[in-house]
Design an enzyme around this catalytic site. Structure first.
Site, mmCIF file in Angstrom:
data_model
loop_
_atom_site.group_PDB
_atom_site.id
_atom_site.type_symbol
_atom_site.label_atom_id
_atom_site.label_comp_id
_atom_site.label_asym_id
_atom_site.label_seq_id
_atom_site.Cartn_x
_atom_site.Cartn_y
_atom_site.Cartn_z
ATOM 1 N N HIS A 122 0.842 -1.197 0.000
ATOM 2 C CA HIS A 122 0.000 0.000 0.000
ATOM 3 C C HIS A 122 0.884 1.257 0.000
ATOM 4 O O HIS A 122 0.683 2.173 -0.805
ATOM 5 C CB HIS A 122 -0.906 -0.032 1.241
ATOM 6 N N GLU A 123 1.863 1.295 0.873
ATOM 7 C CA GLU A 123 2.707 2.500 0.965
ATOM 8 C C GLU A 123 3.603 2.643 -0.270
ATOM 9 O O GLU A 123 3.813 3.746 -0.756
ATOM 10 C CB GLU A 123 3.554 2.464 2.249
ATOM 11 N N HIS A 178 1.520 4.127 -3.035
ATOM 12 C CA HIS A 178 1.431 5.591 -2.932
ATOM 13 C C HIS A 178 2.669 6.225 -3.580
ATOM 14 O O HIS A 178 2.573 7.186 -4.337
ATOM 15 C CB HIS A 178 1.381 6.032 -1.468
ATOM 16 N N HIS A 219 -5.800 6.804 -2.741
ATOM 17 C CA HIS A 219 -6.775 5.832 -2.244
ATOM 18 C C HIS A 219 -7.902 5.682 -3.255
ATOM 19 O O HIS A 219 -8.317 6.664 -3.885
ATOM 20 C CB HIS A 219 -7.314 6.289 -0.888
ATOM 21 N N TYR A 264 -9.994 2.091 1.412
ATOM 22 C CA TYR A 264 -10.322 2.140 2.835
ATOM 23 C C TYR A 264 -11.200 0.939 3.180
ATOM 24 O O TYR A 264 -11.896 0.388 2.325
ATOM 25 C CB TYR A 264 -11.161 3.391 3.143
HETATM 26 ZN ZN LIG Z 1 -2.805 5.065 2.097
#
Ligand SMILES: [Zn+2]
Length: 416
Positions: A173-174, A177, A183, A230
């Site tokens: 996830h990071e 980014h 997101h 999310y």
């Molecule tokens: Zn995030």
């Protein structure tokens, strides 16, 4: 009756006698088991949506973060990130240099490398140790799990805190980014796919739920199971009330537990103009086959299937196998690896011809199947099924089955 059995059964007996439930039983039993086993099991943690874990860790972070885990940048808005892609080399590979926190131990480094390996297997992103490159990632154990959005220039921190963030899905996830992805619920078209429940969000204009009207959606569908989505209860102000509800079907699962989804992969490949034929199979069992099977496969293909089940050891069973036979199988072949990368141990070396190979069993819940064809000669290809042993804590209701062909031409459009 020992103490554990006593605690478990007494409330039920009392319930039967008194006619109303004994509310204390869950707490008492929980306390008992907590005292016996202070840390959550791996299965408990796996069942938690990745983003919830990120938020739990980040609530103590001193870093100012947007949307829970993005480092804000004053110099540019998140929607006009035109020059923040990492550069592509002439060989088509996008090399993202990184340095690792010297305080990481061997197990942390392995975790990070495993998370990176899936990007390299499925996309043209390669994370490489920094030599002298000007722009690079500094992956370190700062206070929380967070990252910048896209390439910033110079050394930029991706915080993967020891203890809290060392999960493949969080690391991915990071890193995603840092590759330039926001997101999923921030997409301009999100209102067609999810309803934001503002009544359970405080303050009512909370920026974490902001929609980016000009987001680059790459012409690819909204993805409820993106590693960048999310969870349903993220930032809720009322326990048990969801802040994000899928529409029209509110029961659709959102959020992710394991790592990159097929659409996450497709989006990376599209943003970076990568030509890759790759598929993730993440159900407990399923099947895969070469394109067109049982009709002949095409020349010059190179496809991988990453089988990534939640637990257990993967078994692969070939049902049909017919590949052009060449010396040493240097032409067309199937090769199987014990892990998520082509640098993993080999379970089945290059195999061709028409003899159905023996079953192949991985040592874990990860297996990579590679299918390569050269420019001459073709045959019917192969078909195989896979299963994974279940762990003791597995909830049967969560099992699902998936079937995957090699991507069809329309799917391939998405993947390339
Ligand atoms: Zn995030």
């Amino acid at each position: 009756m020992d103490l554990k059995m006593f605690l478990v059964f007494t409330p039920f007996l009392l319930h039967a006698i008194l006619g109303f439930p004994i509310q204390v039983r869950a707490e008492v039993i929980l306390l008992y088991f907590c005292a016996e086993s202070p840390s959550p099991t791996e299965t408990d943690s796996e069942d938690e949506v990745i983003f919830n874990r990120i938020l739990k860790v980040n609530k103590d972070s001193s870093q100012y973060l947007q949307e829970g885990d993005i480092v804000p940048q004053r110099s540019r808005s998140a929607i006009s990130c035109r020059h923040c892609n990492w550069p592509q080399s002439s060989d088509g590979i996008v090399r993202v240099p990184y340095v690792l926190d010297p305080t990481y131990e061997e197990s942390h480094i392995k975790g990070i490398h495993d998370a990176m390996a899936e990007f390299e297997t499925l996309t043209c992103i390669n994370f490489v140790k920094r030599k002298t490159e000007r722009d690079y990632l500094i992956i370190k154990s700062a206070d929380g799990c967070w990252s910048n959005y896209g390439k910033v220039g110079g050394g930029q921190t991706v915080s993967v805190m020891k203890g809290g963030c060392m999960w493949k899905g969080i690391i991915q996830h990071e890193l995603d980014h840092a590759l330039g992805f926001l997101h999923e619920h921030s997409r301009s078209d999100r209102d067609k796919h999810v309803k934001i429940m503002w009544e359970y969000i405080s303050p009512a204009d909370r920026p974490d739920f902001k929609k980016f009207e000009n987001s680059n959606n790459l012409g690819l569908p909204y993805d409820y199971s993106s590693v960048m989505h999310y969870g349903p209860y993220t930032f809720t102000n009322t326990t048990g009330r969801a802040t994000i509800v899928p529409i029209p079907d509110g029961s659709v699962h959102i959020g992710q537990r394991q790592g990159l989804s097929n659409l996450d992969v497709a989006k990376i490949n599209k943003l970076y103009n990568c030509s890759r034929c790759s598929t993730i199979l993440d159900a407990a069992s399923g099947s895969l086959r070469s394109a067109n099977h049982p009709r002949n496969y095409s020349d010059n293909t190179n496809c991988v299937w990453l089988i990534r089940t939640q637990s257990g050891k993967i078994s692969l069973h070939f049902q049909a196998f017919e590949l052009q036979r060449t010396r040493g199988c240097q032409g067309d072949y199937v090769k199987v690896y014990d892990g998520s990368s082509k640098s993993s141990a080999v379970l089945m070396d290059k195999t061709c011809g028409s003899k159905i190979p023996n079953d192949v069993v991985a040592s874990s819940n990860l297996m990579l199947v590679e299918f390569v064809t050269d420019g001459a000669g073709t045959a019917a290809g192969f078909q195989a099924t896979f299963t994974s042993g279940r762990s003791e804590n597995k909830e049967n209701g969560k099992e699902k089955q998936s079937v995957s062909n090699q991507p069809s031409s329309s799917q391939r459009k998405n993947i390339v």
